[in-house]
Write a protein that holds these residues in place. Structure first.
Motif, PDB file in Angstrom:
ATOM      1  N   PRO A  22       0.828  -1.204   0.000  1.00 20.96           N
ATOM      2  CA  PRO A  22       0.000   0.000   0.000  1.00 20.96           C
ATOM      3  C   PRO A  22       0.868   1.262   0.000  1.00 20.96           C
ATOM      4  CG  PRO A  22      -0.036  -1.048   2.164  1.00 20.96           C
ATOM      5  CD  PRO A  22       0.766  -1.933   1.261  1.00 20.96           C
ATOM      6  N   LEU A  23       0.266   2.370  -0.421  1.00 15.96           N
ATOM      7  CA  LEU A  23       0.968   3.653  -0.383  1.00 15.96           C
ATOM      8  C   LEU A  23       1.466   3.910   1.034  1.00 15.96           C
ATOM      9  CD1 LEU A  23      -1.455   5.836  -2.536  1.00 15.96           C
ATOM     10  CD2 LEU A  23       0.647   4.696  -3.251  1.00 15.96           C
ATOM     11  N   GLY A  24       2.666   4.450   1.128  1.00 14.83           N
ATOM     12  CA  GLY A  24       3.269   4.715   2.422  1.00 14.83           C
ATOM     13  C   GLY A  24       4.228   3.628   2.868  1.00 14.83           C
ATOM     14  N   HIS A  25       4.162   2.472   2.225  1.00 16.01           N
ATOM     15  CA  HIS A  25       5.048   1.365   2.580  1.00 16.01           C
ATOM     16  C   HIS A  25       6.225   1.242   1.623  1.00 16.01           C
ATOM     17  CE1 HIS A  25       1.515   0.313   4.976  1.00 16.01           C
ATOM     18  NE2 HIS A  25       2.403  -0.268   5.766  1.00 16.01           N
ATOM     19  N   GLN A  67      10.103  10.297   0.901  1.00 17.53           N
ATOM     20  CA  GLN A  67      10.531   9.177   1.742  1.00 17.53           C
ATOM     21  C   GLN A  67       9.357   8.757   2.632  1.00 17.53           C
ATOM     22  OE1 GLN A  67      14.057  10.956   3.519  1.00 17.53           O
ATOM     23  NE2 GLN A  67      15.339   9.775   2.110  1.00 17.53           N
ATOM     24  N   TYR A  68       8.343   8.199   2.000  1.00 15.96           N
ATOM     25  CA  TYR A  68       7.116   7.839   2.699  1.00 15.96           C
ATOM     26  C   TYR A  68       7.329   6.712   3.700  1.00 15.96           C
ATOM     27  CZ  TYR A  68       5.291  10.694  -1.048  1.00 15.96           C
ATOM     28  OH  TYR A  68       5.069  11.737  -1.920  1.00 15.96           O
ATOM     29  N   PRO A  74       4.191  11.773   5.431  1.00 19.27           N
ATOM     30  CA  PRO A  74       2.786  11.385   5.229  1.00 19.27           C
ATOM     31  C   PRO A  74       2.441  11.324   3.731  1.00 19.27           C
ATOM     32  CG  PRO A  74       2.959  13.265   6.730  1.00 19.27           C
ATOM     33  CD  PRO A  74       4.319  13.029   6.163  1.00 19.27           C
ATOM     34  N   VAL A  75       1.635  10.355   3.366  1.00 20.00           N
ATOM     35  CA  VAL A  75       1.190  10.220   1.978  1.00 20.00           C
ATOM     36  C   VAL A  75       0.125  11.282   1.718  1.00 20.00           C
ATOM     37  CG1 VAL A  75       0.041   8.719   0.310  1.00 20.00           C
ATOM     38  CG2 VAL A  75       1.677   7.752   1.948  1.00 20.00           C
TER      39      VAL A  75
END
Length: 151
Positions: A22-25, A67-68, A74-75
């Motif tokens: 998922p986004l952020g990973h 650099q999420y 934060p995304v």
């Protein structure tokens, strides 16, 4: 509005960490380069210092570079239109795994009115470096995704 997992998989390269994470990973950088490499055990690029998965096509994943994962950034909300490809994204890659992303960058930079000329030029230039089979494979995926996106 965030993309669904299915939309994210369709919008990104088959070696993008967004295919399975998922986004952020994962982090997002502005282009492929010497700071990351494809890791076949992980199935995507990883940063050589942090060992965090990295997406190298922000205009495909819909996020600006950041650099999420490694930095906890934060995304942000994904805008309706993804970021435009950078000048660096328009340079023909050395690695065939980045060919699809490059063709999409060329098509998006050209705009809808010049898509046919952009595809023809991309096919000719890429064919000299990667060969016909690799180019046709990348073009098929690009056309499937990009032409429906631009309608």
């Amino acid at each position: 509005m965030q993309m669904s997992a299915e939309e994210l998989r369709d919008a990104t390269c088959i070696v993008c960490p967004a295919q399975s994470l998922p986004l952020g990973h994962f982090d997002v950088t502005d282009r492929p380069g010497p700071t990351s490499r494809y890791d076949p055990d992980v199935g995507c690029r990883v940063d050589l210092v942090t060992d965090v998965p990295v997406c190298v096509h922000p205009y495909r994943v819909g996020l600006p570079p950041g650099q999420y994962c490694s930095g906890g950034v934060p995304v942000p909300e994904i805008p309706e239109e993804p970021p435009a490809p950078t000048r660096n994204a328009l340079e023909l890659p050395d690695d065939v795994t980045d060919l699809e992303g490059w063709i999409i960058a060329v098509v998006r930079a050209a705009g809808q009115s010049r898509i046919h000329q952009a595809l023809a030029a991309a096919e000719e230039v890429a064919g000299k470096r990667f060969g016909e089979r690799a180019v046709v494979t990348a073009m098929r995926r690009v056309l499937t995704i990009e032409l429906t996106r631009q309608r």
